[in-house]
Design a protein around this motif. Structure first.
Motif, PDB file in Angstrom:
ATOM      1  N   ARG A  66     -34.834 -22.009   1.633  1.00  0.00           N
ATOM      2  CA  ARG A  66     -34.474 -20.633   1.890  1.00  0.00           C
ATOM      3  C   ARG A  66     -33.110 -20.567   1.937  1.00  0.00           C
ATOM      4  NH1 ARG A  66     -37.736 -18.212   5.782  1.00  0.00           N
ATOM      5  NH2 ARG A  66     -38.704 -17.031   4.181  1.00  0.00           N
ATOM      6  N   ALA A  67     -32.305 -19.763   1.616  1.00  0.00           N
ATOM      7  CA  ALA A  67     -30.733 -19.571   1.534  1.00  0.00           C
ATOM      8  C   ALA A  67     -30.416 -17.953   1.633  1.00  0.00           C
ATOM      9  CB  ALA A  67     -29.989 -19.952   0.210  1.00  0.00           C
ATOM     10  N   ARG A  68     -29.711 -17.651   2.611  1.00  0.00           N
ATOM     11  CA  ARG A  68     -29.205 -16.192   2.801  1.00  0.00           C
ATOM     12  C   ARG A  68     -27.857 -16.300   3.354  1.00  0.00           C
ATOM     13  NH1 ARG A  68     -32.959 -12.635   5.695  1.00  0.00           N
ATOM     14  NH2 ARG A  68     -34.427 -13.253   3.931  1.00  0.00           N
ATOM     15  N   ARG A  69     -27.223 -15.214   2.933  1.00  0.00           N
ATOM     16  CA  ARG A  69     -25.642 -14.913   3.825  1.00  0.00           C
ATOM     17  C   ARG A  69     -25.992 -14.715   5.187  1.00  0.00           C
ATOM     18  NH1 ARG A  69     -22.000 -14.784   0.312  1.00  0.00           N
ATOM     19  NH2 ARG A  69     -23.361 -13.500  -1.362  1.00  0.00           N
ATOM     20  N   GLY A  70     -25.361 -15.475   6.039  1.00  0.00           N
ATOM     21  CA  GLY A  70     -25.343 -15.198   7.526  1.00  0.00           C
ATOM     22  C   GLY A  70     -24.355 -14.267   7.800  1.00  0.00           C
ATOM     23  N   ALA A  71     -24.353 -13.795   9.117  1.00  0.00           N
ATOM     24  CA  ALA A  71     -23.644 -12.756   9.622  1.00  0.00           C
ATOM     25  C   ALA A  71     -22.047 -12.816   9.188  1.00  0.00           C
ATOM     26  CB  ALA A  71     -23.907 -12.583  11.090  1.00  0.00           C
ATOM     27  N   ASP A  72     -21.678 -14.086   9.301  1.00  0.00           N
ATOM     28  CA  ASP A  72     -20.426 -14.630   8.968  1.00  0.00           C
ATOM     29  C   ASP A  72     -19.815 -14.471   7.624  1.00  0.00           C
ATOM     30  OD1 ASP A  72     -21.589 -16.621   8.750  1.00  0.00           O
ATOM     31  OD2 ASP A  72     -20.334 -17.860  10.281  1.00  0.00           O
ATOM     32  N   GLU A 100     -22.894 -19.875  -2.737  1.00  0.00           N
ATOM     33  CA  GLU A 100     -23.586 -18.454  -2.842  1.00  0.00           C
ATOM     34  C   GLU A 100     -24.831 -18.702  -2.675  1.00  0.00           C
ATOM     35  OE1 GLU A 100     -22.458 -15.213  -3.454  1.00  0.00           O
ATOM     36  OE2 GLU A 100     -20.561 -16.194  -2.733  1.00  0.00           O
ATOM     37  N   PRO A 101     -25.703 -17.562  -1.992  1.00  0.00           N
ATOM     38  CA  PRO A 101     -27.093 -18.152  -1.781  1.00  0.00           C
ATOM     39  C   PRO A 101     -27.745 -18.439  -3.183  1.00  0.00           C
ATOM     40  CG  PRO A 101     -26.212 -16.353  -0.262  1.00  0.00           C
ATOM     41  CD  PRO A 101     -25.344 -16.690  -1.209  1.00  0.00           C
ATOM     42  N   GLU A 102     -27.435 -17.522  -3.955  1.00  0.00           N
ATOM     43  CA  GLU A 102     -28.108 -17.494  -5.297  1.00  0.00           C
ATOM     44  C   GLU A 102     -27.929 -19.125  -6.115  1.00  0.00           C
ATOM     45  OE1 GLU A 102     -25.568 -14.697  -5.399  1.00  0.00           O
ATOM     46  OE2 GLU A 102     -27.357 -14.231  -3.925  1.00  0.00           O
ATOM     47  N   ARG A 103     -26.791 -19.282  -5.975  1.00  0.00           N
ATOM     48  CA  ARG A 103     -26.466 -20.637  -6.468  1.00  0.00           C
ATOM     49  C   ARG A 103     -27.241 -21.883  -5.735  1.00  0.00           C
ATOM     50  NH1 ARG A 103     -21.093 -24.076  -7.165  1.00  0.00           N
ATOM     51  NH2 ARG A 103     -22.373 -25.785  -6.959  1.00  0.00           N
ATOM     52  N   VAL A 104     -27.331 -21.700  -4.496  1.00  0.00           N
ATOM     53  CA  VAL A 104     -27.981 -22.569  -3.729  1.00  0.00           C
ATOM     54  C   VAL A 104     -29.333 -22.693  -4.503  1.00  0.00           C
ATOM     55  CG1 VAL A 104     -28.774 -23.449  -1.511  1.00  0.00           C
ATOM     56  CG2 VAL A 104     -26.550 -22.576  -1.777  1.00  0.00           C
ATOM     57  N   LEU A 105     -30.113 -21.593  -4.387  1.00  0.00           N
ATOM     58  CA  LEU A 105     -31.546 -21.203  -4.760  1.00  0.00           C
ATOM     59  C   LEU A 105     -31.685 -21.770  -6.050  1.00  0.00           C
ATOM     60  CD1 LEU A 105     -32.361 -17.786  -3.087  1.00  0.00           C
ATOM     61  CD2 LEU A 105     -33.234 -20.124  -2.340  1.00  0.00           C
ATOM     62  N   ARG A 106     -31.027 -21.655  -7.162  1.00  0.00           N
ATOM     63  CA  ARG A 106     -30.989 -21.931  -8.368  1.00  0.00           C
ATOM     64  C   ARG A 106     -30.997 -23.436  -8.446  1.00  0.00           C
ATOM     65  NH1 ARG A 106     -26.691 -20.086 -11.265  1.00  0.00           N
ATOM     66  NH2 ARG A 106     -26.549 -18.140  -9.908  1.00  0.00           N
ATOM     67  N   ALA A 107     -29.962 -23.917  -7.908  1.00  0.00           N
ATOM     68  CA  ALA A 107     -29.888 -25.494  -7.523  1.00  0.00           C
ATOM     69  C   ALA A 107     -31.101 -26.035  -7.133  1.00  0.00           C
ATOM     70  CB  ALA A 107     -28.586 -25.848  -6.952  1.00  0.00           C
ATOM     71  N   GLU A 140     -35.416 -12.216  -1.227  1.00  0.00           N
ATOM     72  CA  GLU A 140     -35.755 -11.655   0.031  1.00  0.00           C
ATOM     73  C   GLU A 140     -34.582 -10.765   0.485  1.00  0.00           C
ATOM     74  OE1 GLU A 140     -36.221 -14.888   2.438  1.00  0.00           O
ATOM     75  OE2 GLU A 140     -38.052 -15.684   1.644  1.00  0.00           O
ATOM     76  N   PRO A 141     -34.629  -9.289   0.707  1.00  0.00           N
ATOM     77  CA  PRO A 141     -33.634  -8.477   1.159  1.00  0.00           C
ATOM     78  C   PRO A 141     -33.199  -9.117   2.515  1.00  0.00           C
ATOM     79  CG  PRO A 141     -35.944  -7.452   1.472  1.00  0.00           C
ATOM     80  CD  PRO A 141     -36.201  -8.949   1.172  1.00  0.00           C
ATOM     81  N   GLY A 142     -32.141  -8.388   2.832  1.00  0.00           N
ATOM     82  CA  GLY A 142     -31.558  -8.629   3.897  1.00  0.00           C
ATOM     83  C   GLY A 142     -32.047  -7.644   5.144  1.00  0.00           C
ATOM     84  N   GLY A 143     -31.907  -7.866   6.154  1.00  0.00           N
ATOM     85  CA  GLY A 143     -32.348  -6.851   7.107  1.00  0.00           C
ATOM     86  C   GLY A 143     -31.711  -7.120   8.196  1.00  0.00           C
ATOM     87  N   PRO A 144     -31.971  -5.821   9.164  1.00  0.00           N
ATOM     88  CA  PRO A 144     -30.846  -6.042  10.374  1.00  0.00           C
ATOM     89  C   PRO A 144     -31.440  -6.798  11.423  1.00  0.00           C
ATOM     90  CG  PRO A 144     -32.538  -4.100  10.318  1.00  0.00           C
ATOM     91  CD  PRO A 144     -32.768  -4.822   8.903  1.00  0.00           C
ATOM     92  N   ASP A 145     -32.428  -7.248  11.139  1.00  0.00           N
ATOM     93  CA  ASP A 145     -32.991  -8.283  12.341  1.00  0.00           C
ATOM     94  C   ASP A 145     -33.091  -9.734  11.753  1.00  0.00           C
ATOM     95  OD1 ASP A 145     -35.125  -8.126  10.625  1.00  0.00           O
ATOM     96  OD2 ASP A 145     -36.393  -7.655  12.297  1.00  0.00           O
ATOM     97  N   ALA A 161     -33.641 -17.998   8.445  1.00  0.00           N
ATOM     98  CA  ALA A 161     -32.649 -18.865   9.137  1.00  0.00           C
ATOM     99  C   ALA A 161     -31.501 -17.978   9.316  1.00  0.00           C
ATOM    100  CB  ALA A 161     -32.364 -19.790   7.833  1.00  0.00           C
ATOM    101  N   GLY A 162     -31.043 -18.018  10.707  1.00  0.00           N
ATOM    102  CA  GLY A 162     -29.965 -17.498  10.995  1.00  0.00           C
ATOM    103  C   GLY A 162     -29.177 -16.341  10.124  1.00  0.00           C
ATOM    104  N   GLY A 163     -29.614 -16.096   8.945  1.00  0.00           N
ATOM    105  CA  GLY A 163     -28.654 -15.222   8.448  1.00  0.00           C
ATOM    106  C   GLY A 163     -29.534 -13.669   8.298  1.00  0.00           C
ATOM    107  N   SER A 164     -28.785 -12.672   8.287  1.00  0.00           N
ATOM    108  CA  SER A 164     -29.321 -11.288   8.330  1.00  0.00           C
ATOM    109  C   SER A 164     -29.152 -10.753   6.878  1.00  0.00           C
ATOM    110  CB  SER A 164     -28.817 -10.527   9.247  1.00  0.00           C
ATOM    111  OG  SER A 164     -27.350 -10.474   9.148  1.00  0.00           O
ATOM    112  N   GLY A 165     -28.168 -11.544   6.038  1.00  0.00           N
ATOM    113  CA  GLY A 165     -27.972 -10.951   4.774  1.00  0.00           C
ATOM    114  C   GLY A 165     -29.069 -11.248   3.684  1.00  0.00           C
ATOM    115  N   PRO A 166     -28.806 -10.704   2.460  1.00  0.00           N
ATOM    116  CA  PRO A 166     -29.537 -10.749   1.593  1.00  0.00           C
ATOM    117  C   PRO A 166     -29.902 -12.376   1.014  1.00  0.00           C
ATOM    118  CG  PRO A 166     -27.630  -9.876   0.402  1.00  0.00           C
ATOM    119  CD  PRO A 166     -27.434 -10.004   2.102  1.00  0.00           C
TER     120      PRO A 166
END
Ligand code: HEM
Lengths: 625, 378
Positions: free
Chosen positions: A526-532, A166-173, A190-195, A200-205
């Protein structure tokens, strides 16, 4: 930056701008202004302009250069402070040139107006530079590391991978990891955004961790520059309050530290002679030994003065030795051994057969390899054979080991007392000591004196070995060379500010080491959830200067972080064979269809809409150490 | 013979042995010199022109991407396999790939040259022979300094002869240490061996002094600290100065290529094999910056010693003055690197001036001036 500009800017300038922004405040060096902008009108404007120039790095550099240039003549031209003798000699040999030099203060370079002007300007510049920098640095210490730039791919070193964590876990680590390595960290959501907000490649939060380390560099630099000021002040204090006196003491004699007992004494302009430490010493014995064989025959090997000294008004007597590298410390004063020589002990009887003079007479060495010495004996209390008051003067050479050759005449061939001979000429008449003028005890003024003549009409001259006597012509008396004593000369100095100078110097070296050996650098994760749905981790590093160690360190950090964020298989891509690596600088795009500008020609339009603006929205939570 | 005479005789034969070792070291350095020359000659057969290629590529594509794959692989922690042994067996972990990017605006995309051998196999062989010979010569050189120390029974840097031999020994030692640490420094081999030969030649022909004791003022433990540090600083500053000088040549070469010019064939052949100007400059900076605090400390130690020996810690004696000038010179260089308009070539000139001041302080002041420090023995 305005979006339109960026879209058209060439790749490298955009990278540069991004890097500059991310590297902001990584040092407190003054912002370099081109310096060509004309000052605003009016005296205030001019003063501002002048101050800005003076405290700029460029002027500091020029002043440093001038300082080293200005120090050169002092090493080429004799200096009053170091060797007043050489200066006099130089003036005698070069008439007009010496006058010009004198006018330019070239015989006193290091206290001259122009040398002082340069270093005073330099130190004003230094203070003007250091004060704002210190405040700025304190501000940096109190604020958190600057937030991750939008495009980590544009940093000098970066890496990315996909993970199922999970992104949160990565960031905490990441934060724990970075803190463990003594980075200051701050976490931003960082909030997710449409663009994808250019991330990094992710659009998710997701979020990012900003970390910085190596503040010691700046601290060291500031400490170093402040220490320079401390050293300068200590040096100045030393010049104003120092004192230095010389005294020649024959074996068995004593010295007490009052002004009248000095042979010579100089002090700084603010020195008060009441501050002389109360002490005194007796030179018990002096030891010197010299090389006896080999090409360096005659070179001194040891010098040691055994003394007994007392301190304070009723201090007990203590014994010690003073050697060349071991001065005696009493109170604030230090007593240094600076010279030595021989003092023949002579007895003079007058024309009436009474003792007119008895005692050691220090002779001054004229050269170091044989200690051939010259000196004079002044007999003031003398009556000739007719009972008339007169004075006697002797002038001569003392050779510890007598030798003679055609070239040099009589001279000493070795500095120890192997075959001592005292050779003298004798004068009678008026020594001129009563004229009230101060007289050099080592020189004979023969203006009002007449040289004794031997019976054969030649000038009288005596060569004596210890124990021998000679009759002066016409029953004028006798002179006996009883024995030889040694003398040692001492320098007594008080140098206030010495402790401060040493403390400043130590701090300067430590600060400098911090400044030059510590690297200040920033790392972002930076860690965020990608589109997939898979998490994309991005890491980047930025140092103050390009260094090969930064990518290495980033690699280590990333490797360590992968314990908590194990890389996931790249869907559809697998491992690229080595030969087909994308050109570096081009992002080895981990995800597809991310809209990330992989250093390509298309990037930097829509996604430049700032997502993480300076004043972060409510969803952004900064944490401070 | 009485015991003292026996000791003296033993010391004299040790000193003679030391002289013999120095001459042997010189002979081996001379062989290394020849081997280096052969290396450079063979290396000239290679006709790589990576610089021009990189600069052209950069012109077309922009700085960020100009970095050739090899150089990125060398610099960054690329895809490196890390083998981790666990109790169960061996696991191969893949380290993350780090992509590096040079700061824009500098000519940093230029790859380092392949070294004197230019990738030529025979050249490389001779280069290795040269390095091996240098190692052998260094051992002899070290032995010479050591036996000299034993024969005089004190630190072996009491006069210019001893200072010169120790100085070049440290320079070679530092070079070999860099090689052991796998730093890209073999390119400095030829200039280094050349100077070492010159330095040792000067030492035995001009400065030679019989081994002997020191005058009392020099006999202090501060001598160990102050003089040995001065020697180490000088030797490292020397490596920095060579790098700076080569940087100036290489930088001009790259600038010419960048401007579309065509440098001469010899310049191309020689300079193409050196590291890029950015690497040379970086190496020089790192050395000078690392040595500067030690040089500062050297001067401070000297001041403390002077205070003990002569009763004043600073007296603007020629040696002190020139140490100060050298120090300010290097400070100016470090400043220049942080000052717009002074980076690059101008800073490099300052570094060279500072090093010349160091050299003058060492040779010039001992020979031409008559200060307290003039213990040259010539
Ligand atoms: C008394 C004369 C001065 C001396 C001997 C001196 C010496 C030095 C040295 C050796 C460094 C190198 C440390 C490093 O690279 O981190 C340095 C850095 C620096 N000095 Fe000075 N300095 C002097 C005066 C000044 C003045 C007047 C200023 C202000 C204009 C100044 C500003 C700086 C700055 C900003 C740096 C850091 C450069 C960087 O971050 O790379 N210095 N100084």
């Amino acid at each position: 930056m305005p979006t339109a500009d960026v879209g058209n800017a060439p790749e490298n300038t955009r990278t540069g701008a991004d890097e500059q922004e991310a590297g902001g405040r990584i040092s407190t060096a003054p912002r370099e202004d081109p310096g060509t902008d004309a000052p605003a009108l009016g005296p205030v404007g001019w003063a501002r302009w002048f101050w800005r120039q003076l405290t700029s790095m460029r002027v500091a550099l020029i002043l440093l250069f001038l300082l080293s240039l200005a120090a050169v003549p002092g090493s080429l031209i004799p200096q009053n402070g170091a060797d007043a003798f050489a200066v006099r000699d130089f003036k005698e040999r070069n008439g007009t040139l010496a006058e010009v030099y004198d006018e330019l203060q070239l015989f006193d370079v290091y206290s001259s107006v122009w040398f002082s002007a340069i270093y005073i300007l330099l130190f004003v510049s230094l203070i003007g530079c250091i004060v704002p920098r210190s405040w700025q640095f304190v501000g940096q210490l109190r604020s958190r590391p600057p937030r991750a730039p939008r495009r980590l791919t544009r940093m000098p070193a970066h890496t990315t991978w996909r993970t199922d964590a999970e992104p949160e876990r990565v960031l905490r680590a990441a934060r724990t990891l970075l803190r463990g390595r003594r980075f200051r960290t701050s976490l931003t959501e960082e909030p997710g955004g449409p663009d994808g907000s250019g991330g990094a490649g992710g659009s998710g939060p997701g979020g990012s961790v900003a970390a910085e380390k190596g503040y010691l560099r700046e601290a060291g630099n500031l400490v170093f520059h402040v220490s320079l000021i401390v050293m300068l002040l200590a040096f100045a204090a030393g010049q104003l309050w120092n004192s230095e006196g010389g005294k020649l003491v024959v074996e068995g004699d004593g010295f007490s530290n009052t002004l009248v007992h000095y042979d010579d004494f100089t002090s700084g302009s603010l020195y008060d002679t009441d501050d002389l430490d109360v002490f005194g010493f007796t030179l018990e014995e002096f030891h010197a030994s010299f090389e006896r064989t080999g090409p360096q025959r005659g070179t001194a090997r040891t010098f040691r003065a055994d003394v007994s000294y007392w301190e304070g008004t009723d201090g007990a007597e203590k014994k010690t030795s003073i050697e060349v590298n071991h001065p005696l410390k009493v109170g604030d004063s230090k007593v240094f051994l600076v010279g030595h020589g021989y003092a023949p002990v002579v007895t003079v009887t007058d024309g009436q057969g009474k003792t007119a003079y008895r005692g050691p007479v220090p002779f001054l060495p004229q050269e170091s390899l044989g200690l051939t010495s010259t000196g004079v004996i002044k007999v003031t209390d003398y009556r000739n054979k007719d009972g008339e008051k007169e004075q006697l003067g002797f002038q001569g050479i003392f050779t510890p080991t007598y030798g003679i050759d055609a070239e040099r005449g009589p001279h000493s061939t070795f500095p120890e007392l192997d075959y001592p001979v005292l050779s003298l000429n004798a004068f009678h008449g008026d020594l001129g000591v009563n004229a009230g003028l101060p007289q050099n005890v080592y020189q004979l003024d023969t203006d009002k004196m007449e040289q004794f003549k031997a019976e054969d009409g030649d000038l009288f001259r005596a060569d004596l070995r210890p124990g021998e006597s000679v009759e002066l012509p016409d029953g004028a008396g006798t002179l006996t060379f009883d024995r030889v004593e040694q003398w040692a000369s001492f320098q007594v100095s008080q140098e206030p500010g010495e402790g401060w100078a040493l403390a400043g110097a130590t701090a300067a070296v430590l600060g400098l080491a911090g400044s030059l050996f510590v690297r200040r650098r920033r790392v972002w994760v930076r860690a965020r959830r990608g589109a997939d749905g898979v998490t994309v981790v991005e890491m980047a590093g930025l140092g103050r200067s390009e260094s090969a160690r930064l990518p290495e360190e980033l690699g280590d950090l990333a490797f360590a972080l992968q314990d908590d964020a194990p890389p996931a298989a790249d869907p559809g891509e697998g491992d690229r064979p080595d030969g087909q690596d994308p050109a570096p600088g081009q992002d080895p795009a981990p995800g597809k269809g991310t809209g990330e500008d992989a250093g390509g020609s298309t990037g930097g339009t829509a996604e430049d809409v700032p997502a993480a603006t300076e004043d972060a929205g409510p969803s952004s939570r900064g944490e401070n150490e | 013979m009485n015991p003292v005479d026996i000791a003296v005789a033993a010391n004299e034969s040790l000193a003679e042995f030391s002289n013999l070792l120095i001459k042997s070291a010189m002979a081996v350095y001379a062989l290394a010199f020849v081997a280096h020359i052969v290396e450079w000659v063979f290396g000239s057969r290679s006709k790589v022109a990576r610089t021009a290629a990189a600069l052209t590529a950069r012109g077309a594509q922009g700085a960020g991407r100009a970095k050739s794959p090899e150089s990125a692989g060398e610099k960054g922690a690329g895809k490196v396999s890390v083998t981790v042994r666990t109790s169960g067996g061996t696991e191969v972990l893949e380290r993350p790939r780090i992509v590096t990017r040079s700061a824009p605006g500098r000519r940093a995309g230029v790859p380092d040259g392949p070294g004197a051998a230019g990738g030529d196999e025979q050249g490389d062989l001779y280069g290795r022979i040269a390095v091996s010979l240098t190692v052998l010569a260094f051992l002899l050189h070290f032995g010479a300094v050591l036996t000299r120390a034993l024969s005089v029974q004190r630190a072996p840097w009491g006069n210019m002869y001893e200072f010169s031999t120790a100085f070049s020994m440290v320079a070679v030692g530092a070079y070999l240490a860099f090689l052991v640490a796998k730093k890209n420094i073999r390119w400095i081999g030829l200039p280094l061996v050349t100077t070492v030969l010159l330095d040792l030649g000067l030492a035995i022909v001009v400065f030679y002094t019989e081994s002997d004791q020191l005058v009392p003022a020099l006999d202090s433990y501060w001598m160990w600290i102050h003089v040995s540090l001065a020697i180490v600083c000088g030797a490292l500053f020397y490596l920095g100065a060579v790098s700076t000088l080569l940087y100036l040549f290489r930088d001009r070469y790259e600038a010419k290529l960048e401007a579309g010019g065509r440098p001469g064939a010899i310049a191309t052949s020689v300079l193409e094999r050196l590291p890029s100007s950015a690497s040379l400059d970086g190496f020089a900076y790192r050395i000078n910056a690392a040595v500067f605090p030690f040089w500062t400390f050297t001067i401070i130690a000297g001041a403390i010693w002077a205070e003990n020996a002569w009763g004043r810690y600073w007296g603007w004696d020629p040696k002190e003055t020139w140490s100060f000038i050298t120090w300010v010179g290097y400070a100016a260089y470090l400043h220049a690197r942080a000052t717009a308009g002074w980076k690059g070539r101008r800073a490099a000139y300052l570094a060279l001036i500072a090093f010349l001041c160091f050299l003058f302080n060492y040779y010039g002041v001992n020979i031409f001036f008559d200060g307290l420090h003039s213990y040259g023995g010539v």
